[in-house]
Design a protein around this motif. Structure first.
Motif, short mmCIF file in Angstrom:
data_model
loop_
_atom_site.label_atom_id
_atom_site.label_comp_id
_atom_site.label_asym_id
_atom_site.label_seq_id
_atom_site.Cartn_x
_atom_site.Cartn_y
_atom_site.Cartn_z
N ILE A 31 0.84 -1.19 0.00
CA ILE A 31 0.00 0.00 0.00
C ILE A 31 0.89 1.25 0.00
N LYS A 32 1.95 1.20 0.79
CA LYS A 32 2.91 2.32 0.85
C LYS A 32 3.58 2.52 -0.50
N GLU A 33 3.97 1.41 -1.13
CA GLU A 33 4.63 1.49 -2.44
C GLU A 33 3.72 2.06 -3.51
N ALA A 34 2.42 1.86 -3.36
CA ALA A 34 1.45 2.37 -4.33
C ALA A 34 1.07 3.83 -4.06
N GLY A 35 1.63 4.43 -2.99
CA GLY A 35 1.34 5.82 -2.66
C GLY A 35 -0.05 6.01 -2.07
N MET A 36 -0.60 4.94 -1.49
CA MET A 36 -1.97 5.00 -0.96
C MET A 36 -2.00 5.01 0.57
N PHE A 37 -0.84 5.04 1.21
CA PHE A 37 -0.79 4.95 2.68
C PHE A 37 -0.68 6.34 3.29
N VAL A 38 -1.53 6.62 4.31
CA VAL A 38 -1.43 7.88 5.06
C VAL A 38 -1.32 7.53 6.55
N PRO A 39 -0.27 8.01 7.22
CA PRO A 39 -0.05 7.61 8.62
C PRO A 39 -0.92 8.36 9.62
N THR A 40 -1.27 7.67 10.70
CA THR A 40 -1.91 8.28 11.86
C THR A 40 -0.99 8.07 13.07
N GLN A 41 -1.26 8.79 14.16
CA GLN A 41 -0.42 8.68 15.36
C GLN A 41 -1.13 7.84 16.42
N ARG A 42 -0.39 6.94 17.06
CA ARG A 42 -0.95 6.15 18.15
C ARG A 42 -1.12 7.02 19.40
N THR A 43 -2.14 6.72 20.19
CA THR A 43 -2.34 7.41 21.48
C THR A 43 -1.62 6.61 22.55
N GLU A 44 -0.61 7.21 23.16
CA GLU A 44 0.18 6.51 24.19
C GLU A 44 -0.63 6.36 25.47
N GLY A 45 -0.39 5.27 26.19
CA GLY A 45 -0.99 5.08 27.51
C GLY A 45 -2.32 4.36 27.51
N ILE A 46 -2.85 4.04 26.32
CA ILE A 46 -4.12 3.31 26.29
C ILE A 46 -4.10 2.32 25.12
N SER A 47 -4.39 1.07 25.43
CA SER A 47 -4.49 0.03 24.41
C SER A 47 -5.33 -1.09 24.98
N THR A 48 -5.79 -1.97 24.11
CA THR A 48 -6.57 -3.12 24.56
C THR A 48 -5.74 -3.97 25.53
N SER A 49 -4.46 -4.14 25.21
CA SER A 49 -3.58 -4.93 26.09
C SER A 49 -3.44 -4.29 27.47
N ASP A 50 -3.36 -2.94 27.51
CA ASP A 50 -3.27 -2.23 28.79
C ASP A 50 -4.50 -2.50 29.65
N ILE A 51 -5.68 -2.46 29.02
CA ILE A 51 -6.93 -2.66 29.75
C ILE A 51 -7.00 -4.08 30.29
N ILE A 52 -6.63 -5.06 29.47
CA ILE A 52 -6.66 -6.46 29.90
C ILE A 52 -5.66 -6.67 31.04
N THR A 53 -4.49 -6.02 30.95
CA THR A 53 -3.48 -6.13 32.02
C THR A 53 -4.02 -5.62 33.35
N ARG A 54 -4.77 -4.50 33.30
CA ARG A 54 -5.37 -3.96 34.53
C ARG A 54 -6.36 -4.96 35.14
N ILE A 55 -7.15 -5.58 34.28
CA ILE A 55 -8.15 -6.54 34.77
C ILE A 55 -7.47 -7.74 35.41
N VAL A 56 -6.42 -8.25 34.76
CA VAL A 56 -5.69 -9.39 35.31
C VAL A 56 -5.04 -9.02 36.64
#
Length: 265
Positions: free
Chosen positions: A151-176
């Protein structure tokens, strides 16, 4: 600027909507799309993912994808349970729950169920996708160092920024981490040990701990009420003593006037 449209219904599923892009689908560059062209149709942006335990990090990524260009239509692909379990692992929410969560995000215009793991030219053409939005961290999976490489090679990719401090894995870790607290709380709420996958021994332990906590709370309440009572008694005692001290001279003077050597008696 025109007023924002009030959202009153969830986003449609791609296989149920008749809203298809009718304009000729000429190839766009990122520079053209950022100018707000073409005027006769929105830029069609695609974002995909698992979106398990949908949270603000997911929503912010979709907000970025939606606002990359002045005039855009955001399609969001959500992978099925079979595909996710095969390539990534088990999910907390099943595919129907994950599809529905996406439909109620304000930035999403259309949801594509059972999205592919790797984007093929046929899929991109079918949905008239102009650009693919995703964070720019190479996503290695399914035998590829980066599933978005082509997709990047075809010039069709546009990047977004991740939000630090929150992820599905973080939430599951808190529950565990706080598993005992959640298990005890949900037993109190009426869930069975079987529903919580709690053993017989642990169920008894949690229920005993809950009883101990209740007793502690009762003792605490009694102690607080006792302290409150003692404080009130002390306050009244202080008031009486203060009043006696204020009136003592007056009392003594009156006594002497009546019973002293020169008193009336």
């Amino acid at each position: 600027p025109p007023p924002l449209q009030t959202l009153t219904a969830p986003a449609p599923f791609a296989d149920e909507t008749s809203c298809q892009c009718q304009a000729p689908h000429e190839k766009l560059t990122v520079a053209q799309a950022r100018l707000g062209t073409p005027a006769d149709r929105p830029v069609r942006v695609y974002a995909d993912g698992i979106f398990d335990l949908f949270h603000s990090g997911h929503a912010r990524a979709l907000m970025q994808a939606k606002t990359l260009f002045p005039n855009s239509y955001l399609l969001v692909g959500v992978c099925s349970d079979d595909l996710t379990h095969k390539f990534k692992g088990f999910t907390v929410m099943n595919e129907t729950e994950r599809y529905e969560a996406l439909r109620h995000c304000r930035y999403v215009d259309e949801v594509i169920r059972d999205a592919p793991w790797t984007l093929t030219p046929e899929f991109l053409e079918k949905h008239k996708i102009d650009f693919v939005a995703h964070d720019d961290i190479p996503y290695s999976s399914a035998g590829s160092d980066d599933v978005y490489k082509h997709i990047k090679e075809a010039g069709m990719f546009v990047p977004t920024q991740r939000t630090e401090g929150i992820s599905t894995s973080d939430i599951i870790t808190r529950i565990v981490r706080d598993y005992d607290v959640y298990a005890r709380r949900n037993l109190q709420r009426g869930y069975t040990a079987k529903e919580l996958n709690v053993s017989f021994i642990n169920e008894k332990k949690y229920r005993f701990q809950n009883q101990v906590d209740k007793m502690k709370e009762k003792v605490k309440n009694v102690e607080e009420k006792s302290k409150e009572f003692v404080n009130k008694v002390e306050e009244k005692s202080h008031d009486l003593i203060q009043k006696w001290e204020e009136k003592s001279r007056e009392f003594i003077g009156n006594f002497l006037e009546l019973f002293g050597p020169d008193g009336a008696w």
